[in-house]
Design an enzyme around this catalytic site. Structure first.
Site, PDB file in Angstrom:
ATOM      1  N   HIS A 111      -7.153   1.543   2.319  1.00  0.00           N
ATOM      2  CA  HIS A 111      -8.217   0.539   2.140  1.00  0.00           C
ATOM      3  C   HIS A 111      -9.320   0.786   3.173  1.00  0.00           C
ATOM      4  CE1 HIS A 111      -5.619  -2.359   4.888  1.00  0.00           C
ATOM      5  NE2 HIS A 111      -5.688  -1.152   5.356  1.00  0.00           N
TER       6      HIS A 111
ATOM      7  N   TRP B 165       0.834  -1.206   0.000  1.00  0.00           N
ATOM      8  CA  TRP B 165       0.000   0.000   0.000  1.00  0.00           C
ATOM      9  C   TRP B 165       0.865   1.250   0.000  1.00  0.00           C
ATOM     10  CZ3 TRP B 165      -1.334  -4.148   3.320  1.00  0.00           C
ATOM     11  CH2 TRP B 165      -2.522  -4.822   2.947  1.00  0.00           C
TER      12      TRP B 165
ATOM     13  N   ARG C 217      -4.106   5.601  -3.020  1.00  0.00           N
ATOM     14  CA  ARG C 217      -2.782   4.984  -3.054  1.00  0.00           C
ATOM     15  C   ARG C 217      -1.850   5.827  -3.897  1.00  0.00           C
ATOM     16  NH1 ARG C 217      -4.303  -1.391  -3.078  1.00  0.00           N
ATOM     17  NH2 ARG C 217      -5.769  -1.169  -1.343  1.00  0.00           N
TER      18      ARG C 217
ATOM     19  N   VAL D  73      -6.032 -11.553   7.797  1.00  0.00           N
ATOM     20  CA  VAL D  73      -6.874 -12.751   7.646  1.00  0.00           C
ATOM     21  C   VAL D  73      -5.995 -13.999   7.599  1.00  0.00           C
ATOM     22  CG1 VAL D  73      -8.905 -11.712   6.552  1.00  0.00           C
ATOM     23  CG2 VAL D  73      -6.945 -12.362   5.140  1.00  0.00           C
TER      24      VAL D  73
ATOM     25  N   ALA E  14     -13.929 -11.649   6.313  1.00  0.00           N
ATOM     26  CA  ALA E  14     -13.901 -10.265   5.843  1.00  0.00           C
ATOM     27  C   ALA E  14     -13.562 -10.288   4.365  1.00  0.00           C
ATOM     28  CB  ALA E  14     -12.851  -9.462   6.606  1.00  0.00           C
TER      29      ALA E  14
ATOM     30  N   GLN F 205     -13.847   1.242  -2.432  1.00  0.00           N
ATOM     31  CA  GLN F 205     -13.936  -0.141  -1.975  1.00  0.00           C
ATOM     32  C   GLN F 205     -15.204  -0.317  -1.157  1.00  0.00           C
ATOM     33  OE1 GLN F 205     -10.445  -1.158   0.368  1.00  0.00           O
ATOM     34  NE2 GLN F 205      -9.282  -1.724  -1.466  1.00  0.00           N
TER      35      GLN F 205
HETATM   36  N1  DAH Z   1      -7.780  -4.314   2.261  1.00  0.00           N
HETATM   37  C1  DAH Z   1      -7.288  -5.141   1.172  1.00  0.00           C
HETATM   38  C2  DAH Z   1      -6.729  -4.262   0.077  1.00  0.00           C
HETATM   39  O1  DAH Z   1      -7.121  -3.141  -0.029  1.00  0.00           O
HETATM   40  C3  DAH Z   1      -8.379  -5.988   0.602  1.00  0.00           C
HETATM   41  C4  DAH Z   1      -8.839  -7.036   1.561  1.00  0.00           C
HETATM   42  C5  DAH Z   1      -8.268  -8.278   1.544  1.00  0.00           C
HETATM   43  C6  DAH Z   1      -9.844  -6.766   2.470  1.00  0.00           C
HETATM   44  C7  DAH Z   1      -8.689  -9.260   2.391  1.00  0.00           C
HETATM   45  C8  DAH Z   1     -10.283  -7.764   3.327  1.00  0.00           C
HETATM   46  C9  DAH Z   1      -9.682  -9.026   3.276  1.00  0.00           C
HETATM   47  O2  DAH Z   1     -11.234  -7.584   4.221  1.00  0.00           O
HETATM   48  O3  DAH Z   1     -10.128  -9.986   4.110  1.00  0.00           O
HETATM   49  O4  DAH Z   1      -5.909  -4.705  -0.682  1.00  0.00           O
END
Ligand code: DAH
Length: 334
Positions: free
Chosen positions: A177, A158, A203, A260, A302, A217
């Site tokens: 995010h 990121w 970003r 996760v 998630a 998102q």
């Molecule tokens: N936050 C991650 C991104 O922006 C995307 C993401 C991945 C969100 C896995 C989630 C997850 O909730 O479980 O690249």
């Protein structure tokens, strides 16, 4: 009637005719200085009254004053009429009622707004209620609480816009995010939890056909007793069917996100191509523990999906940059 009186009456007639032909306020002001102003003919007659024979002087004086008064009120009336003309349609403009009408331009929703609304509608049918979080986020929520410490290589995923007004220990940034809202929500609410978090993310990166420095998102978070990875798969499958129709195929592949375990990426096959639309996974036990719950009792999943990617799939758009160029040839198609 003396020739002087006759001249004055002609002057008045001429002034009234000229006044009625005037259609704008600037010309009315010019008219006023020509006919009743200090340098007008009327003014000079008054000034030279003493040269007029004694027996005519009184009548001429009265006549000049009466004409002046009439012209003054005709002038005020004309100003009034012109003001009303500004409000009503101009009566001297002829309207050809046989001409086709002027088309009025209708506004519409931006395709990203439409895609976002559709996503939230589908998620709401699946039981998720929407809630928003801050776009200016602290480092703690954006990274640390999501198990992305300072020196963790995952931070490289990121590229970040840091904000100047920052506390050195917990600097502010434009969130990269929507995942930080998982932590904020868990801090304030008890399971069962089913939320969808829509919003803009930023970003610091070069743009190309599939990357923008700002994008939308929607994060989803479900925490409850007995949630397993089959619930995640079922939810994502139902989501894809509802969004893209029953022909849509999904593919889950192993991936890594620090918050996760296990983590997956979901691609959707639609209109002949696979496109990555979200990351997902089972909420890491440490995050459940940090929120004050026993991870052997409470589990959850998630996911974070990219709305631009979803819109690209929905309408077969090959370049993400079209969304933000404000080109009406593109926007008018929606
Ligand atoms: N936050 C991650 C991104 O922006 C995307 C993401 C991945 C969100 C896995 C989630 C997850 O909730 O479980 O690249």
């Amino acid at each position: 009637m003396s020739s002087m009186q006759e001249q004055l009456k002609n002057l008045k007639d001429e002034a009234i005719i000229a006044l009625n032909e005037i259609n704008n306020k600037d010309s009315v002001m010019q008219w006023r200085s020509k006919y009743i102003g200090r340098t007008s003919k009327l003014a000079s007659v008054l000034k030279n009254l003493k040269d007029i024979p004694q027996e005519q002087r009184k009548d001429v004086g009265q006549l000049v004053n009466a004409i002046k008064k009439d012209l003054e009120s005709a002038y005020l009336q004309r100003i009034d009429d012109l003001n009303n003309l500004d409000i009503d349609t101009h009566p001297s403009v002829e309207i050809d009622i046989s001409l086709p009408g002027m088309p009025s331009r209708n506004g519409g929703l931006h395709p990203i707004t439409t895609a976002l609304n559709k996503t939230l509608d589908v998620l709401s049918k699946l039981g998720f209620s929407s809630i928003e979080g801050p776009e200016a986020e602290t480092s703690k929520y954006n990274f640390d609480s999501l198990r992305i410490p300072d020196d963790h290589p995952a931070r490289d995923m990121w590229d970040t816009f840091w904000l100047n007004a920052s506390d050195a220990d917990d600097p502010l940034l434009l969130r990269t995010h929507t995942s930080p809202m998982q932590i904020r929500f868990l801090e304030e609410n008890d399971p069962p939890i089913r939320i969808a978090v829509p919003g803009k993310c930023y970003r610091y990166e070069a743009t190309d056909a599939t990357h923008e420095w700002m994008m939308h998102q929607v994060e989803i978070l479900a925490i409850d007793k007995n949630i397993s990875i089959s619930n995640l798969k079922g939810t994502l499958q139902s989501f894809a069917y509802e969004m893209f129709g029953l022909d849509a195929k999904i593919m889950l592949r192993n991936s890594y996100f620090p918050f996760v375990e296990p983590g997956v990426e979901m691609a959707v096959f639609f209109r002949g191509q696979w496109l990555e639309v979200m990351g997902a996974g089972m909420v890491h036990p440490d995050i459940i523990k940090a929120a004050g719950y026993d991870p052997s009792v409470y589990t959850g999943f998630a996911a974070g999906m990219g709305i631009e990617r979803i819109a690209m799939l929905l309408w077969d758009i090959e370049d993400i940059r079209y969304f933000y160029q404000n080109d009406l040839r593109f926007l008018n198609k929606f």
